[in-house]
Write an enzyme that holds these catalytic residues in place. Structure first.
Site, PDB file in Angstrom:
ATOM      1  NE  ARG A   1       7.886   4.285  -2.145  1.00 19.35           N
ATOM      2  CZ  ARG A   1       9.107   4.030  -1.527  1.00 19.35           C
ATOM      3  NH1 ARG A   1       9.935   5.111  -1.482  1.00 19.35           N
ATOM      4  NH2 ARG A   1       9.536   3.127  -1.069  1.00 19.35           N
TER       5      ARG A   1
ATOM      6  CD  GLU B   1      17.801   0.589   2.876  1.00 19.08           C
ATOM      7  OE1 GLU B   1      17.114   1.085   2.139  1.00 19.08           O
ATOM      8  OE2 GLU B   1      18.780   1.449   3.669  1.00 19.08           O
TER       9      GLU B   1
HETATM   10  O1  LIG Z   1      17.253  -1.198  -4.156  1.00 15.26           O
HETATM   11  P1  LIG Z   1      16.180  -1.653  -3.347  1.00 15.26           P
HETATM   12  O2  LIG Z   1      16.876  -2.041  -2.052  1.00 15.26           O
HETATM   13  O3  LIG Z   1      15.606  -3.133  -3.982  1.00 15.26           O
HETATM   14  O4  LIG Z   1      15.081  -0.804  -2.824  1.00 15.26           O
HETATM   15  C1  LIG Z   1      14.515   0.065  -3.684  1.00 15.26           C
HETATM   16  C2  LIG Z   1      12.898  -0.345  -3.825  1.00 15.26           C
HETATM   17  O5  LIG Z   1      12.154  -0.054  -2.394  1.00 15.26           O
HETATM   18  C3  LIG Z   1      11.238   0.898  -2.698  1.00 15.26           C
HETATM   19  O6  LIG Z   1       9.850   0.328  -2.857  1.00 15.26           O
HETATM   20  P2  LIG Z   1       9.068  -0.581  -1.701  1.00 15.26           P
HETATM   21  O7  LIG Z   1       9.135  -2.117  -2.030  1.00 15.26           O
HETATM   22  O8  LIG Z   1       9.532  -0.039  -0.525  1.00 15.26           O
HETATM   23  O9  LIG Z   1       7.785  -0.408  -2.189  1.00 15.26           O
HETATM   24  P3  LIG Z   1       6.800   0.948  -2.522  1.00 15.26           P
HETATM   25  O10 LIG Z   1       7.152   1.671  -3.817  1.00 15.26           O
HETATM   26  O11 LIG Z   1       5.301   0.149  -2.870  1.00 15.26           O
HETATM   27  O12 LIG Z   1       6.523   1.871  -1.492  1.00 15.26           O
HETATM   28  C4  LIG Z   1      11.553   1.460  -3.743  1.00 15.26           C
HETATM   29  O13 LIG Z   1      10.428   2.145  -4.213  1.00 15.26           O
HETATM   30  C5  LIG Z   1      12.127   0.662  -4.720  1.00 15.26           C
HETATM   31  O14 LIG Z   1      11.284  -0.072  -5.323  1.00 15.26           O
HETATM   32  N1  LIG Z   2      16.123   4.396   2.361  1.00 14.75           N
HETATM   33  C1  LIG Z   2      14.921   4.332   1.442  1.00 14.75           C
HETATM   34  N2  LIG Z   2      14.180   5.355   1.432  1.00 14.75           N
HETATM   35  C2  LIG Z   2      13.212   5.205   0.718  1.00 14.75           C
HETATM   36  N3  LIG Z   2      12.712   4.072  -0.122  1.00 14.75           N
HETATM   37  C3  LIG Z   2      13.452   3.093   0.209  1.00 14.75           C
HETATM   38  N4  LIG Z   2      13.537   1.907  -0.288  1.00 14.75           N
HETATM   39  C4  LIG Z   2      14.552   1.153  -0.168  1.00 14.75           C
HETATM   40  N5  LIG Z   2      15.285   1.853   0.853  1.00 14.75           N
HETATM   41  C5  LIG Z   2      14.624   3.075   1.003  1.00 14.75           C
END
Ligand SMILES: O=P(O)(O)OC[C@H]1O[C@H](OP(=O)(O)OP(=O)(O)O)[C@H](O)[C@@H]1O
Ligand SMILES: Nc1ncnc2[nH]cnc12
Length: 177
Positions: A62, A99
């Site tokens: 994202r 998370e």
């Molecule tokens: O601060 P944090 O606890 O590390 O979490 C934040 C990360 O989690 C989500 O990505 P995700 O790994 O879900 O991947 P995506 O963007 O491919 O959906 C979001 O886009 C951040 O990169």
């Molecule tokens: N609560 C949350 N919502 C959307 N993206 C996330 N990536 C990690 N935690 C998230």
């Protein structure tokens, strides 16, 4: 820029996704609304136009969506930080905890401009674990991270402590789940 714009109206909140107890802040509703997406990119350009940023690095998946139009508008290089196994050739990698899962990210160190200031950008900052690992990859590649930017911030998950001393800026923050 439209200062009366309320970005919160364009962030979908989905309880218990992807796991029970997690409130998911979904930015797909920003992307599906041109004026909300434009607001985000315009705001980012306004913030960084007068700052010395030599390149932007963004996190799959994202983060890429916001970083690509931003890099184009700023006319600076875009560095991709990808999930493990996606980048060909020479890479550096780092394991970290999300998370709700474990993960590993990689970078092409040769894409990182040596000794330059790289803005690290993602759609959302939760625990800060992803951006901490990404910061380490950029520094290991020979550049510095003067600031971290997230469209959405969840500061109650204490990302500021994890990412300290790097300053963090977000367009919108939520204070509970
Ligand atoms: O601060 P944090 O606890 O590390 O979490 C934040 C990360 O989690 C989500 O990505 P995700 O790994 O879900 O991947 P995506 O963007 O491919 O959906 C979001 O886009 C951040 O990169
Ligand atoms: N609560 C949350 N919502 C959307 N993206 C996330 N990536 C990690 N935690 C998230």
């Amino acid at each position: 820029m439209n200062t009366a714009f309320n970005l919160d109206d364009y962030i979908r909140k989905v309880p218990d996704f992807p796991n029970k107890g997690v409130l998911f802040y979904d930015i797909t509703s920003i992307l599906a609304t041109p004026k909300a997406f434009r607001y985000c990119i315009d705001s980012m350009v306004d913030i960084y136009t007068d700052k010395t940023i030599d390149a932007v690095a963004a996190i799959e998946a994202r983060g890429f969506l916001f970083a690509a139009p931003f890099a184009d508008r700023m006319q600076i290089p875009l560095i991709l930080i990808r999930k493990k196994g996606k980048l060909p050739g020479k890479t550096l990698s780092k394991k970290y905890q999300l998370e709700y899962a474990d993960a590993e990210i990689e970078i092409h160190p040769d894409d990182v401009p040596s000794g330059k200031r790289v803005l690290l950008l993602d759609d959302l900052i939760a625990t800060g674990g992803t951006l901490k690992a990404a910061t380490e990859l950029i520094v290991q590649s020979g550049a510095s991270v003067p600031e971290i930017f997230g469209v959405v911030g969840l500061p109650f998950l204490n990302y500021a402590a994890v990412l300290d001393p790097v300053p963090i800026r977000t367009l919108i923050q939520y204070h509970s789940e």
